[in-house]
Design a protein around this motif. Sequence first.
Motif, PDB file in Angstrom:
ATOM      1  N   ASP A 239     -24.750  22.301   1.715  1.00 54.37           N
ATOM      2  CA  ASP A 239     -26.154  22.210   1.302  1.00 54.37           C
ATOM      3  C   ASP A 239     -27.045  23.084   2.192  1.00 54.37           C
ATOM      4  OD1 ASP A 239     -25.529  20.472  -0.729  1.00 54.37           O
ATOM      5  OD2 ASP A 239     -25.983  18.665   0.441  1.00 54.37           O
ATOM      6  N   ALA A 240     -26.801  23.057   3.494  1.00 51.84           N
ATOM      7  CA  ALA A 240     -27.595  23.878   4.414  1.00 51.84           C
ATOM      8  C   ALA A 240     -27.334  25.364   4.177  1.00 51.84           C
ATOM      9  CB  ALA A 240     -27.280  23.507   5.856  1.00 51.84           C
ATOM     10  N   LEU A 241     -26.084  25.716   3.868  1.00 45.74           N
ATOM     11  CA  LEU A 241     -25.762  27.105   3.569  1.00 45.74           C
ATOM     12  C   LEU A 241     -26.494  27.579   2.316  1.00 45.74           C
ATOM     13  CD1 LEU A 241     -21.920  27.629   4.186  1.00 45.74           C
ATOM     14  CD2 LEU A 241     -23.793  28.977   5.141  1.00 45.74           C
ATOM     15  N   VAL A 242     -26.418  26.781   1.271  1.00 45.59           N
ATOM     16  CA  VAL A 242     -27.045  27.162   0.005  1.00 45.59           C
ATOM     17  C   VAL A 242     -28.553  27.310   0.175  1.00 45.59           C
ATOM     18  CG1 VAL A 242     -27.529  26.383  -2.348  1.00 45.59           C
ATOM     19  CG2 VAL A 242     -25.210  26.202  -1.414  1.00 45.59           C
ATOM     20  N   ALA A 243     -29.142  26.477   1.012  1.00 48.55           N
ATOM     21  CA  ALA A 243     -30.591  26.555   1.242  1.00 48.55           C
ATOM     22  C   ALA A 243     -30.996  27.872   1.897  1.00 48.55           C
ATOM     23  CB  ALA A 243     -31.040  25.383   2.116  1.00 48.55           C
ATOM     24  N   LEU A 244     -30.055  28.534   2.546  1.00 48.85           N
ATOM     25  CA  LEU A 244     -30.352  29.802   3.210  1.00 48.85           C
ATOM     26  C   LEU A 244     -30.194  31.008   2.291  1.00 48.85           C
ATOM     27  CD1 LEU A 244     -28.546  29.286   6.637  1.00 48.85           C
ATOM     28  CD2 LEU A 244     -31.011  29.557   6.300  1.00 48.85           C
ATOM     29  N   LEU A 245     -29.662  30.805   1.101  1.00 52.57           N
ATOM     30  CA  LEU A 245     -29.307  31.916   0.226  1.00 52.57           C
ATOM     31  C   LEU A 245     -30.438  32.300  -0.721  1.00 52.57           C
ATOM     32  CD1 LEU A 245     -25.720  30.696  -0.789  1.00 52.57           C
ATOM     33  CD2 LEU A 245     -26.365  32.153   1.159  1.00 52.57           C
ATOM     34  N   THR A 246     -30.529  33.579  -1.046  1.00 46.36           N
ATOM     35  CA  THR A 246     -31.437  34.007  -2.099  1.00 46.36           C
ATOM     36  C   THR A 246     -30.849  33.589  -3.450  1.00 46.36           C
ATOM     37  OG1 THR A 246     -30.338  36.166  -2.276  1.00 46.36           O
ATOM     38  CG2 THR A 246     -32.216  36.005  -0.770  1.00 46.36           C
ATOM     39  N   ASP A 247     -31.687  33.550  -4.456  1.00 46.69           N
ATOM     40  CA  ASP A 247     -31.209  33.142  -5.783  1.00 46.69           C
ATOM     41  C   ASP A 247     -30.133  34.088  -6.312  1.00 46.69           C
ATOM     42  OD1 ASP A 247     -32.900  30.965  -5.806  1.00 46.69           O
ATOM     43  OD2 ASP A 247     -34.491  32.004  -6.917  1.00 46.69           O
ATOM     44  N   ASP A 248     -30.229  35.379  -5.932  1.00 43.25           N
ATOM     45  CA  ASP A 248     -29.279  36.375  -6.444  1.00 43.25           C
ATOM     46  C   ASP A 248     -28.216  36.736  -5.406  1.00 43.25           C
ATOM     47  OD1 ASP A 248     -30.927  37.669  -4.659  1.00 43.25           O
ATOM     48  OD2 ASP A 248     -31.232  39.456  -5.896  1.00 43.25           O
ATOM     49  N   VAL A 249     -27.948  35.850  -4.473  1.00 41.52           N
ATOM     50  CA  VAL A 249     -26.974  36.126  -3.415  1.00 41.52           C
ATOM     51  C   VAL A 249     -25.654  36.630  -4.000  1.00 41.52           C
ATOM     52  CG1 VAL A 249     -26.149  33.735  -3.377  1.00 41.52           C
ATOM     53  CG2 VAL A 249     -25.888  35.185  -1.337  1.00 41.52           C
ATOM     54  N   PHE A 250     -25.034  37.554  -3.283  1.00 40.62           N
ATOM     55  CA  PHE A 250     -23.839  38.223  -3.779  1.00 40.62           C
ATOM     56  C   PHE A 250     -22.742  38.184  -2.726  1.00 40.62           C
ATOM     57  CE2 PHE A 250     -21.396  42.235  -4.223  1.00 40.62           C
ATOM     58  CZ  PHE A 250     -20.879  42.048  -5.500  1.00 40.62           C
ATOM     59  N   ILE A 251     -21.527  37.790  -3.141  1.00 38.92           N
ATOM     60  CA  ILE A 251     -20.369  37.767  -2.248  1.00 38.92           C
ATOM     61  C   ILE A 251     -19.281  38.675  -2.809  1.00 38.92           C
ATOM     62  CG2 ILE A 251     -18.457  36.384  -1.338  1.00 38.92           C
ATOM     63  CD1 ILE A 251     -20.185  34.050  -1.076  1.00 38.92           C
ATOM     64  N   SER A 252     -18.725  39.512  -1.918  1.00 37.83           N
ATOM     65  CA  SER A 252     -17.535  40.296  -2.268  1.00 37.83           C
ATOM     66  C   SER A 252     -16.489  40.049  -1.196  1.00 37.83           C
ATOM     67  CB  SER A 252     -17.866  41.789  -2.358  1.00 37.83           C
ATOM     68  OG  SER A 252     -18.336  42.261  -1.097  1.00 37.83           O
ATOM     69  N   MET A 253     -15.236  40.364  -1.493  1.00 33.91           N
ATOM     70  CA  MET A 253     -14.169  40.065  -0.545  1.00 33.91           C
ATOM     71  C   MET A 253     -13.007  41.048  -0.634  1.00 33.91           C
ATOM     72  SD  MET A 253     -13.198  36.363  -2.216  1.00 33.91           S
ATOM     73  CE  MET A 253     -14.887  35.819  -1.934  1.00 33.91           C
ATOM     74  N   PRO A 254     -13.254  42.352  -0.443  1.00 34.39           N
ATOM     75  CA  PRO A 254     -12.160  43.330  -0.454  1.00 34.39           C
ATOM     76  C   PRO A 254     -11.084  42.979   0.583  1.00 34.39           C
ATOM     77  CG  PRO A 254     -14.315  44.400  -0.286  1.00 34.39           C
ATOM     78  CD  PRO A 254     -14.539  42.940  -0.087  1.00 34.39           C
ATOM     79  N   PRO A 255      -9.810  43.230   0.283  1.00 38.14           N
ATOM     80  CA  PRO A 255      -9.249  43.933  -0.871  1.00 38.14           C
ATOM     81  C   PRO A 255      -9.021  43.041  -2.095  1.00 38.14           C
ATOM     82  CG  PRO A 255      -7.504  43.414   0.648  1.00 38.14           C
ATOM     83  CD  PRO A 255      -8.777  42.943   1.303  1.00 38.14           C
ATOM     84  N   MET A 256      -9.466  41.785  -2.039  1.00 41.81           N
ATOM     85  CA  MET A 256      -9.430  40.955  -3.242  1.00 41.81           C
ATOM     86  C   MET A 256     -10.642  41.322  -4.098  1.00 41.81           C
ATOM     87  SD  MET A 256      -8.237  37.254  -1.663  1.00 41.81           S
ATOM     88  CE  MET A 256      -9.569  37.192  -0.460  1.00 41.81           C
ATOM     89  N   PRO A 257     -10.500  41.406  -5.409  1.00 46.20           N
ATOM     90  CA  PRO A 257     -11.595  41.889  -6.254  1.00 46.20           C
ATOM     91  C   PRO A 257     -12.650  40.841  -6.592  1.00 46.20           C
ATOM     92  CG  PRO A 257      -9.682  41.409  -7.606  1.00 46.20           C
ATOM     93  CD  PRO A 257      -9.261  41.180  -6.167  1.00 46.20           C
ATOM     94  N   PHE A 258     -12.451  39.585  -6.176  1.00 44.17           N
ATOM     95  CA  PHE A 258     -13.344  38.501  -6.587  1.00 44.17           C
ATOM     96  C   PHE A 258     -14.773  38.700  -6.071  1.00 44.17           C
ATOM     97  CE2 PHE A 258      -9.048  36.841  -5.851  1.00 44.17           C
ATOM     98  CZ  PHE A 258      -8.707  36.497  -7.154  1.00 44.17           C
ATOM     99  N   GLU A 259     -15.740  38.591  -6.977  1.00 41.82           N
ATOM    100  CA  GLU A 259     -17.156  38.689  -6.624  1.00 41.82           C
ATOM    101  C   GLU A 259     -17.907  37.500  -7.227  1.00 41.82           C
ATOM    102  OE1 GLU A 259     -17.556  43.577  -6.417  1.00 41.82           O
ATOM    103  OE2 GLU A 259     -18.343  42.484  -8.164  1.00 41.82           O
ATOM    104  N   TYR A 260     -18.882  37.003  -6.476  1.00 36.32           N
ATOM    105  CA  TYR A 260     -19.684  35.866  -6.915  1.00 36.32           C
ATOM    106  C   TYR A 260     -21.155  36.202  -6.738  1.00 36.32           C
ATOM    107  CZ  TYR A 260     -15.271  33.338  -6.593  1.00 36.32           C
ATOM    108  OH  TYR A 260     -13.969  32.944  -6.763  1.00 36.32           O
ATOM    109  N   GLN A 261     -21.959  35.880  -7.731  1.00 37.30           N
ATOM    110  CA  GLN A 261     -23.390  36.129  -7.630  1.00 37.30           C
ATOM    111  C   GLN A 261     -24.168  34.923  -8.134  1.00 37.30           C
ATOM    112  OE1 GLN A 261     -24.882  39.698  -9.491  1.00 37.30           O
ATOM    113  NE2 GLN A 261     -26.723  39.645  -8.227  1.00 37.30           N
ATOM    114  N   GLY A 262     -25.169  34.534  -7.341  1.00 37.91           N
ATOM    115  CA  GLY A 262     -26.011  33.401  -7.686  1.00 37.91           C
ATOM    116  C   GLY A 262     -25.729  32.194  -6.815  1.00 37.91           C
ATOM    117  N   LYS A 263     -26.784  31.455  -6.492  1.00 36.07           N
ATOM    118  CA  LYS A 263     -26.679  30.308  -5.582  1.00 36.07           C
ATOM    119  C   LYS A 263     -25.639  29.290  -6.028  1.00 36.07           C
ATOM    120  CE  LYS A 263     -30.910  29.426  -2.964  1.00 36.07           C
ATOM    121  NZ  LYS A 263     -32.022  28.463  -2.787  1.00 36.07           N
ATOM    122  N   GLU A 264     -25.675  28.944  -7.296  1.00 39.19           N
ATOM    123  CA  GLU A 264     -24.832  27.844  -7.773  1.00 39.19           C
ATOM    124  C   GLU A 264     -23.349  28.162  -7.599  1.00 39.19           C
ATOM    125  OE1 GLU A 264     -23.931  25.285 -11.861  1.00 39.19           O
ATOM    126  OE2 GLU A 264     -25.624  26.678 -11.762  1.00 39.19           O
TER     127      GLU A 264
END
Length: 342
Positions: A239-264
Amino acid sequence: MEGGTKVELMTADLLARARAGQEDAFRELIEPYRRELQVHCYRMLGSFQDAEDVLQETLLAAWQGLGGFEGRASMRTWLYRIATNRCLNARRAAGRRPAQEWNVPGVQAPPEPTSLGEVVWLQPFPDALLEGTSSVPPGPEARYELTESISLAFIAALQMLPPRQVAVLVLRDVLGFAAAETAEMLDSTVDSVNSALKRARATLHGRPAQADPTPAAPSPGERATVAKFVSAYESADVDALVALLTDDVFISMPPMPFEYQGKEVVGRFFGHLFGSGRRFELVPTRANGGPAFGTYLRGATGLRHATGLITVTVRGERVCALSRFEDSVLSYFGLPRTLSPR
């Protein structure tokens, strides 16, 4: 004028001795350019390891071709020509690192990603190796500041351009070489260079929003946000982590192709990561102009095992982007694979 003449005489002496086969003279001759050439190769290739390999190829080619250096251009320009063309060869060659399957030890397959990234060979660049590269100011054609031109978002965006456009944009807009110099380096024409630059600028201008943020110099606000991030991450407080994120937060994790965008969805990802009581310790460093951390999984014996490296991009008082890299990159930052019990 006298100081300039003295430097020119010293350079001429080093060049003469290097041409005579003195390796120490050659190393001294090229040493002022080594760091900036490494950064140049990294911008072109997006991979720290690939950049280091091509840098070594460049220096070997320069050593072997020193007899052909006629002095019509500066030593720096000559070296950039060699490095750029070696990078172009590497970009065109098959065999860029393929995407990897999910491989985080102890964590089952993650939530469904919002997208699959293409630049799976992307690696971070240690800030410690940027020291000294700003001592050579970019030419008058440059459009980018150092912090923007080394950011992960910018480096990833470059990888989506055709190789020749990357070379032209980096030489012109990042390093500030004139169009005529760039054309000479690429065995091309000024018209061709200008056309490639126009297309590259248009592509970068239209890149996705998550690539826009660029790292800024550390500020009290950034430090406070990063401190809250570390506290929430180490305590597995989703919950504390999510509160720090922008609504359009973006995560990438090379060399794995998985990407996530958005708080939820990012919140679900962190909930999955911290599942089964997993707890981490973060060891600070800096990468690509911004804060980064080695991540270490706490074990029952007190020994902490490295799981990777995470970079944090801050916008205002919120975290807008995160990139997670495998633990093999830790050696670039001088970070160990394990931490002893306290």
